[in-house]
Write a protein that holds these residues in place. Structure first.
Motif, PDB file in Angstrom:
ATOM      1  N   PRO A 294      59.763  27.874  72.301  1.00  0.00           N
ATOM      2  CA  PRO A 294      59.793  27.058  73.521  1.00  0.00           C
ATOM      3  C   PRO A 294      60.020  25.573  73.244  1.00  0.00           C
ATOM      4  CG  PRO A 294      57.568  27.859  73.067  1.00  0.00           C
ATOM      5  CD  PRO A 294      58.492  28.576  72.134  1.00  0.00           C
ATOM      6  N   ASN A 295      59.554  25.080  72.115  1.00  0.00           N
ATOM      7  CA  ASN A 295      59.745  23.677  71.775  1.00  0.00           C
ATOM      8  C   ASN A 295      61.221  23.436  71.442  1.00  0.00           C
ATOM      9  OD1 ASN A 295      59.945  21.260  70.235  1.00  0.00           O
ATOM     10  ND2 ASN A 295      57.729  21.324  69.936  1.00  0.00           N
ATOM     11  N   PHE A 296      61.876  22.657  72.282  1.00  0.00           N
ATOM     12  CA  PHE A 296      63.327  22.507  72.151  1.00  0.00           C
ATOM     13  C   PHE A 296      63.748  21.929  70.804  1.00  0.00           C
ATOM     14  CE2 PHE A 296      67.214  19.955  72.584  1.00  0.00           C
ATOM     15  CZ  PHE A 296      68.100  20.946  72.953  1.00  0.00           C
ATOM     16  N   ASP A 297      63.030  20.928  70.334  1.00  0.00           N
ATOM     17  CA  ASP A 297      63.404  20.283  69.073  1.00  0.00           C
ATOM     18  C   ASP A 297      63.441  21.297  67.939  1.00  0.00           C
ATOM     19  OD1 ASP A 297      63.335  17.943  70.436  1.00  0.00           O
ATOM     20  OD2 ASP A 297      61.307  17.422  69.800  1.00  0.00           O
ATOM     21  N   ILE A 298      62.380  22.101  67.883  1.00  0.00           N
ATOM     22  CA  ILE A 298      62.270  23.046  66.780  1.00  0.00           C
ATOM     23  C   ILE A 298      63.292  24.169  66.941  1.00  0.00           C
ATOM     24  CG2 ILE A 298      60.710  24.627  65.583  1.00  0.00           C
ATOM     25  CD1 ILE A 298      58.403  22.818  66.464  1.00  0.00           C
ATOM     26  N   ALA A 299      63.405  24.673  68.158  1.00  0.00           N
ATOM     27  CA  ALA A 299      64.371  25.744  68.401  1.00  0.00           C
ATOM     28  C   ALA A 299      65.785  25.272  68.044  1.00  0.00           C
ATOM     29  CB  ALA A 299      64.305  26.178  69.860  1.00  0.00           C
ATOM     30  N   ALA A 300      66.109  24.049  68.423  1.00  0.00           N
ATOM     31  CA  ALA A 300      67.446  23.526  68.166  1.00  0.00           C
ATOM     32  C   ALA A 300      67.660  23.311  66.670  1.00  0.00           C
ATOM     33  CB  ALA A 300      67.643  22.214  68.922  1.00  0.00           C
ATOM     34  N   ASP A 301      66.619  22.893  65.986  1.00  0.00           N
ATOM     35  CA  ASP A 301      66.732  22.709  64.541  1.00  0.00           C
ATOM     36  C   ASP A 301      66.957  24.053  63.847  1.00  0.00           C
ATOM     37  OD1 ASP A 301      65.811  20.361  62.398  1.00  0.00           O
ATOM     38  OD2 ASP A 301      65.511  22.397  61.651  1.00  0.00           O
ATOM     39  N   ALA A 302      66.200  25.063  64.287  1.00  0.00           N
ATOM     40  CA  ALA A 302      66.369  26.394  63.702  1.00  0.00           C
ATOM     41  C   ALA A 302      67.771  26.923  63.995  1.00  0.00           C
ATOM     42  CB  ALA A 302      65.312  27.343  64.259  1.00  0.00           C
ATOM     43  N   ALA A 303      68.266  26.655  65.191  1.00  0.00           N
ATOM     44  CA  ALA A 303      69.609  27.115  65.553  1.00  0.00           C
ATOM     45  C   ALA A 303      70.660  26.450  64.665  1.00  0.00           C
ATOM     46  CB  ALA A 303      69.887  26.828  67.025  1.00  0.00           C
ATOM     47  N   ALA A 304      70.440  25.175  64.376  1.00  0.00           N
ATOM     48  CA  ALA A 304      71.398  24.467  63.524  1.00  0.00           C
ATOM     49  C   ALA A 304      71.401  25.065  62.115  1.00  0.00           C
ATOM     50  CB  ALA A 304      71.043  22.977  63.472  1.00  0.00           C
TER      51      ALA A 304
ATOM     52  N   ASN B 219      72.960  40.991  69.382  1.00  0.00           N
ATOM     53  CA  ASN B 219      73.273  41.361  70.763  1.00  0.00           C
ATOM     54  C   ASN B 219      72.031  41.346  71.647  1.00  0.00           C
ATOM     55  OD1 ASN B 219      75.913  41.695  70.111  1.00  0.00           O
ATOM     56  ND2 ASN B 219      75.872  43.929  70.062  1.00  0.00           N
ATOM     57  N   SER B 220      71.008  42.048  71.197  1.00  0.00           N
ATOM     58  CA  SER B 220      69.873  42.244  72.094  1.00  0.00           C
ATOM     59  C   SER B 220      69.018  40.986  72.213  1.00  0.00           C
ATOM     60  CB  SER B 220      69.024  43.427  71.625  1.00  0.00           C
ATOM     61  OG  SER B 220      68.464  43.119  70.369  1.00  0.00           O
ATOM     62  N   LYS B 221      68.830  40.291  71.110  1.00  0.00           N
ATOM     63  CA  LYS B 221      67.922  39.145  71.193  1.00  0.00           C
ATOM     64  C   LYS B 221      68.606  37.852  71.617  1.00  0.00           C
ATOM     65  CE  LYS B 221      63.959  40.195  68.384  1.00  0.00           C
ATOM     66  NZ  LYS B 221      63.297  40.023  67.085  1.00  0.00           N
ATOM     67  N   LEU B 222      69.861  37.707  71.246  1.00  0.00           N
ATOM     68  CA  LEU B 222      70.508  36.435  71.530  1.00  0.00           C
ATOM     69  C   LEU B 222      71.491  36.524  72.695  1.00  0.00           C
ATOM     70  CD1 LEU B 222      71.121  35.132  67.886  1.00  0.00           C
ATOM     71  CD2 LEU B 222      69.079  34.983  69.306  1.00  0.00           C
ATOM     72  N   LEU B 223      72.482  37.415  72.580  1.00  0.00           N
ATOM     73  CA  LEU B 223      73.505  37.461  73.627  1.00  0.00           C
ATOM     74  C   LEU B 223      72.942  37.959  74.951  1.00  0.00           C
ATOM     75  CD1 LEU B 223      76.599  38.834  71.672  1.00  0.00           C
ATOM     76  CD2 LEU B 223      76.107  36.479  72.308  1.00  0.00           C
ATOM     77  N   GLU B 224      71.896  38.784  74.888  1.00  0.00           N
ATOM     78  CA  GLU B 224      71.300  39.274  76.126  1.00  0.00           C
ATOM     79  C   GLU B 224      69.959  38.617  76.402  1.00  0.00           C
ATOM     80  OE1 GLU B 224      72.969  43.581  76.994  1.00  0.00           O
ATOM     81  OE2 GLU B 224      71.692  43.594  75.215  1.00  0.00           O
ATOM     82  N   SER B 225      69.740  37.487  75.790  1.00  0.00           N
ATOM     83  CA  SER B 225      68.490  36.772  76.019  1.00  0.00           C
ATOM     84  C   SER B 225      68.432  36.279  77.472  1.00  0.00           C
ATOM     85  CB  SER B 225      68.430  35.572  75.082  1.00  0.00           C
ATOM     86  OG  SER B 225      67.482  34.631  75.520  1.00  0.00           O
ATOM     87  N   SER B 226      67.229  36.060  77.953  1.00  0.00           N
ATOM     88  CA  SER B 226      67.110  35.531  79.315  1.00  0.00           C
ATOM     89  C   SER B 226      67.251  34.013  79.294  1.00  0.00           C
ATOM     90  CB  SER B 226      65.754  35.919  79.902  1.00  0.00           C
ATOM     91  OG  SER B 226      64.734  35.409  79.074  1.00  0.00           O
ATOM     92  N   ASN B 227      67.288  33.444  78.112  1.00  0.00           N
ATOM     93  CA  ASN B 227      67.350  31.997  77.966  1.00  0.00           C
ATOM     94  C   ASN B 227      68.810  31.511  77.938  1.00  0.00           C
ATOM     95  OD1 ASN B 227      67.441  29.392  76.831  1.00  0.00           O
ATOM     96  ND2 ASN B 227      65.421  29.697  75.910  1.00  0.00           N
ATOM     97  N   TYR B 228      69.117  30.635  78.857  1.00  0.00           N
ATOM     98  CA  TYR B 228      70.484  30.127  78.975  1.00  0.00           C
ATOM     99  C   TYR B 228      71.003  29.517  77.671  1.00  0.00           C
ATOM    100  CZ  TYR B 228      73.973  26.510  79.990  1.00  0.00           C
ATOM    101  OH  TYR B 228      75.060  25.687  79.952  1.00  0.00           O
ATOM    102  N   ILE B 229      70.186  28.643  77.074  1.00  0.00           N
ATOM    103  CA  ILE B 229      70.609  27.954  75.853  1.00  0.00           C
ATOM    104  C   ILE B 229      70.887  28.954  74.731  1.00  0.00           C
ATOM    105  CG2 ILE B 229      69.927  26.269  74.106  1.00  0.00           C
ATOM    106  CD1 ILE B 229      70.269  25.040  76.753  1.00  0.00           C
ATOM    107  N   THR B 230      70.002  29.939  74.626  1.00  0.00           N
ATOM    108  CA  THR B 230      70.179  30.934  73.571  1.00  0.00           C
ATOM    109  C   THR B 230      71.511  31.657  73.740  1.00  0.00           C
ATOM    110  OG1 THR B 230      67.794  31.234  73.546  1.00  0.00           O
ATOM    111  CG2 THR B 230      69.105  32.922  72.449  1.00  0.00           C
ATOM    112  N   ARG B 231      71.785  32.103  74.954  1.00  0.00           N
ATOM    113  CA  ARG B 231      73.050  32.820  75.193  1.00  0.00           C
ATOM    114  C   ARG B 231      74.242  31.929  74.897  1.00  0.00           C
ATOM    115  NH1 ARG B 231      70.552  34.083  79.925  1.00  0.00           N
ATOM    116  NH2 ARG B 231      72.026  32.901  81.192  1.00  0.00           N
TER     117      ARG B 231
END
Lengths: 562, 340
Positions: free
Chosen positions: B177-187, B216-228
């Motif tokens: 949920p913490n955007f900074d951390i999620a975005a860092d992990a995504a990078a 597919n299941s966790k990212l592309l079909e996530s309910s989170n807009y940013i994740t998708r």
């Protein structure tokens, strides 16, 4: 790796974790907005209804990619300084990113000035604000960060007089900039807001460093002293800015050196401070840290001085925002873009401003210590005299008033202008007239569009008639009349389209980079070509039709003779 | 310094050695007198800052490559990096940031044209475990995350992380949920899957099944807009990379994958639609479409054509238009084939 031990060595306050869930917040009021962000005043319910500011960034709309947004929020969350507005937390709410920040109850200095100090703040108050701002800058620069958008609109005050620098929408890290580990720390993107922008930022091919912030700081000092940054007497309307860039005819602003302005006395120390920040050569500008030791801050008051002298009796941020927005709306109706006025608590990264800046060509600036103002040096127009022209100007009135005041006040000034300035004045008046014309055009847009739509229908009907006639019949006169009318309407439409295009071009040019502009030119030429082709086709059709008619007549008469 | 150290100019190696001693001290449980400890901790922070200014230069001077090389050599001669990583939570925010920048810079320093950081990390690969687990710790995530991203610049390190069990955890980290951390992990996730082409291609073909099932299941079909949005963009980057062509061929032959991408095409978000198109076009352009893919495309032919008819992006993009035209041609051509 327990965090409990982490603060044992350093008495830094432990960061309180704010909830990462939108339901924990209740939005009270809108207090600012930008291109793709809105700022709200809100309360955090589980945190004892703590008041916060929430900047909500529309991620689907903002063209900035994630890396930029990530960098911005990461920068924010890793900064910890009493003079920097940090974020409590940030999280996504569907397509929006919410950045939760402390609520600064007195809002930005820009909004304070425009609502209560249109002629600028008293010098002792300026000293306090500038000292606090310098502390933030010194910390940032020490960290290797540039703010890149220092201005009164990004300096916020809280109820207790504490001053914080905000909006890292365009801030950059000099450490992030080069991944190769080279030594030169230079940045090359154009960022910031034009009035405050350092010359080396405007001419950004050489890159720039922390000293660009020092320049903006100097401009901010002038802004606080006069109520607006230098040049801001010109409304930030895009169309007007366009005129300025196009011809660089600044009028002599003598007329605005009114009694208010003249009666203002600034200390030598203040003038010296601003003077050294506005040195042409970035290397000659002092660092933020050195500026803190400047004599101007020797007898600087405490924060309570701001509370007593600035904050008392000030309308709330919300009220001021509503007023500005109402004004902004009004100005928009008049066809004047007021986006810079709306930069309340946090204005947006101002990408349009960034773009606009690219088009400003000012060859240099001379700080005029006597007038306590900045004199731009403009490149000489090819046909003009060879000497570099210097234009003086002040900046005493608030931005909102300027839209009307500016064009009206011009005719009254020539009496006092010097010869050289007069020609420039003419330029400005022309620009004013052109700008007015632009306004008129944009009002006409709807009408023109209607006309075009009507034209379209006519055209279809005509085409029907035309083909019907070619196949079936001989109503020659009616046909000719229709064709003549048709050609007339085509010409008119073409002219309308050209007008529309020129209006649109005029408005949009500021937002476009050079490549985009080239693209637009190409597009425009393409449209013109298309139009010409269309017309050519019509004329050929007409010719063909007449030929048929003529040959028909010939053959019938010929048959009669034979 | 308070007389503890003489003001005799210290060599970069001295600074590293002193830092190391202080780190060893800091690591011990604090039983000595507090005042002395505080003094030593602040000494440690100063030393870390000094290393930073040797490596990056400061307002007065540019970095000197000889000094950088000396520092780097001394740093990796012993276990300084491990000590620094372990002690990081005990440092204050400023020292943590300095340390992160030092570690980042050291990854690129060459000593006799050799990246000695790479050799050190290869021998101490377990450090990556500590760094990755940092994503579970709000206070440390951004510091460890930044260090991690620098370390995976080395191919061997990236391979280790890709093949480790940690890889699975990233699917959760990037949705924190913490955007900074999620975005860092995504990078970091993106870096892992795009930086070292051959390693990535090898990883994807070896781990195809679980990886794309999770993706597919966790990212592309996530309910989170940013994740998708991020996931579909990254998927496009991965599949369009020439080194991953085998993986791409496999991906676009799956009916389930096609269904997911077609759902993304229908999203109301323009950004997601466009990114989804860049993956969808691969399904359409595939010249050996399996029968089930073919039948889905035929069944949805008119809907797809209608969608693409008013599918536009704000900016003019010739490549996009050309791709779209090709996809439309491919799909339009499907029916006659069906009739014949």
């Amino acid at each position: 790796m327990s965090t409990s031990s982490s603060h044992q060595e350093n008495p830094e306050p432990k960061k309180v974790q704010f909830p990462l869930d939108s339901t924990a917040y209740q939005i009270l009021d809108e207090i600012g907005f930008g291109v793709s962000a809105v700022v709200y005043k809100a309360i955090c319910l589980p945190m004892n209804n703590t008041i916060v500011a929430i900047k909500s960034i529309d991620l689907d709309q903002s063209r900035a990619n994630f890396d930029n947004i990530r960098r911005e929020t990461k920068t924010l969350s890793l900064l910890s300084h009493p003079n920097i507005l940090s974020a409590h937390c940030s999280f996504t709410v569907d397509r929006h990113l919410w950045v939760v920040m402390p609520f600064m109850s007195a809002g930005s200095l820009q909004s304070i000035i425009s609502s209560a100090f249109p002629d600028g703040l008293p010098e002792p108050c300026i000293a306090v604000v500038l000292r606090e701002t310098l502390k933030a800058m010194s910390y940032l620069h020490d960290q290797g960060h540039l703010h890149r958008d220092i201005k009164a609109g990004n300096i916020l005050i809280d109820f207790n007089g504490s001053v914080k620098v905000a909006d890292f929408g365009v801030s950059a890290s000099v450490y992030d900039a080069n991944s190769s580990g080279e030594s030169s720390i230079r940045l090359n993107d154009v960022a910031g807001t034009p009035y405050w922008m350092a010359p080396e930022v405007i001419h950004s091919h050489n890159g720039y460093g922390c000293k660009a912030d020092v320049w903006s700081f100097g401009i901010t000092a002038l802004e606080l002293a006069h109520g607006g940054p230098p040049l801001s007497n010109l409304p930030p309307s895009k169309s007007l800015l366009l005129k300025i860039t196009k011809r660089f005819r600044f009028s002599d602003y003598e007329n605005r050196h009114d009694k208010n302005y003249k009666s203002k006395k600034f200390s030598k120390a203040f003038k010296d401070l601003v003077g050294c920040c506005l040195d042409q050569d970035p290397n000659k500008r002092p660092t933020a840290e050195r500026l803190l030791r400047h004599s101007f801050f020797k007898h600087c008051r405490g924060l309570d001085f701001l509370v007593k002298n600035v904050l008392q009796g000030l309308p709330s941020v919300e009220e001021r925002f509503k007023k500005t927005r109402a004004l902004g709306g009004l100005m928009k109706e008049k066809g004047i873009n007021a986006e810079d006025d709306e930069d309340e608590e946090e204005d947006d990264e101002g990408s349009s401003a960034r773009q606009r800046a690219k088009h400003r060509r000012i060859s240099g600036w001379n700080f005029n210590e006597d007038e306590f103002d900045l004199d731009p040096v403009f490149p000489v127009e090819p046909q003009g005299d060879s000497a570099v022209k210097m234009v003086r100007f002040g900046g005493e009135s608030i931005i909102q008033d300027r839209g009307g005041e500016w064009s009206e006040s011009n005719p009254s000034s020539p009496g006092r202008v010097e010869e050289e300035a007069e020609s420039e004045n003419v330029g400005v008046m022309e620009a004013g007239r052109e700008a007015m014309a632009v306004g008129e055009h944009s009002e006409n847009v709807g009408e023109i569009r209607g006309l075009l739509g009507g034209g379209g229908v006519d055209e279809e009907a005509l085409m029907g008639a035309l083909s019907g006639n070619v196949v079936g019949g001989l109503d020659r006169e009616a046909m000719m009349g229709a064709l003549v009318a048709f050609i007339g309407s085509l010409d008119e439409q073409r002219q309308n389209v050209m007008k529309l295009l020129s209006v649109l071009r005029g408005v949009e040019a500021w937002e476009l980079s050079r490549e985009e502009q080239m693209g637009q030119v190409i597009e425009r030429l393409r449209v013109e070509l298309e139009n010409e082709r269309g017309r050519n086709f019509q004329l050929e059709m007409e010719l063909e039709f007449l030929r048929i008619q003529v040959s028909g007549a010939h053959s019938s008469t010929g048959a009669g003779i034979d | 310094m308070k007389g503890l150290f003489k003001s005799k100019p210290r060599t970069p190696a001295d600074v590293v050695r002193q830092t190391r001693d202080l780190l060893i001290y800091a690591q011990r449980t604090p039983d000595s007198r507090e005042s002395k400890r505080e003094e030593k901790m602040s000494e440690l922070c100063k030393n870390i800052r000094e290393m930073k200014s040797i490596l990056y230069g400061n307002s007065e001077s540019e970095p000197v490559s000889e000094a950088c090389a000396q520092l780097t050599q001394e740093f990796f001669k012993e276990n300084t990096l491990r000590l620094l990583i372990m002690c990081l939570p005990k440092l204050n925010l400023e020292a943590r940031k300095d340390a992160t920048q030092v570690v980042a810079n050291l990854q690129r320093q060459q000593v006799q044209s050799k990246l000695i950081a790479s050799d050190y990390l290869e021998a101490n690969i377990d450090l990556m475990d500590i760094l990755i687990q940092g994503y579970g710790n709000t206070d440390m995530a951004l510091h460890y995350g930044a260090m991690l991203r620098e370390c995976i610049r080395h191919q061997t390190v990236a391979r280790y992380v890709l093949e480790s069990e940690h890889m699975k955890k990233f699917f959760d980290y990037i949705q924190l949920p913490n955007f900074d951390i999620a975005a860092d992990a995504a990078a970091t996730f993106k870096e892992l899957l795009t930086r070292h082409k051959s390693t990535v291609a090898e990883f994807l073909s070896k781990n195809y099944d679980w990886f794309f099932a999770e993706y597919n299941s966790k990212l592309l079909e996530s309910s989170n807009y940013i994740t998708r949005r991020q996931a579909v963009k990254l998927l496009g980057d991965i599949l369009l990379d020439r080194s991953n062509s085998a993986v791409m061929t496999r991906y676009v032959s799956s009916r389930d994958n096609l269904r997911i991408l077609m759902n993304l095409l229908r999203e109301s978000s323009k950004s997601i639609q466009i990114e989804a198109f860049h993956v969808f076009k691969l399904f359409a352009a595939n010249q050996n479409k399996p029968a089930d893919i073919m039948s889905i495309l035929v069944a949805n032919r008119s809907k797809l054509l209608r969608l693409f008819a008013d599918f536009k992006i704000d900016k003019e993009d010739e490549q996009f238009e050309a791709d779209k035209a090709q996809v439309v041609r491919e799909i339009a051509a499907l029916e006659p084939k069906d009739h014949s």
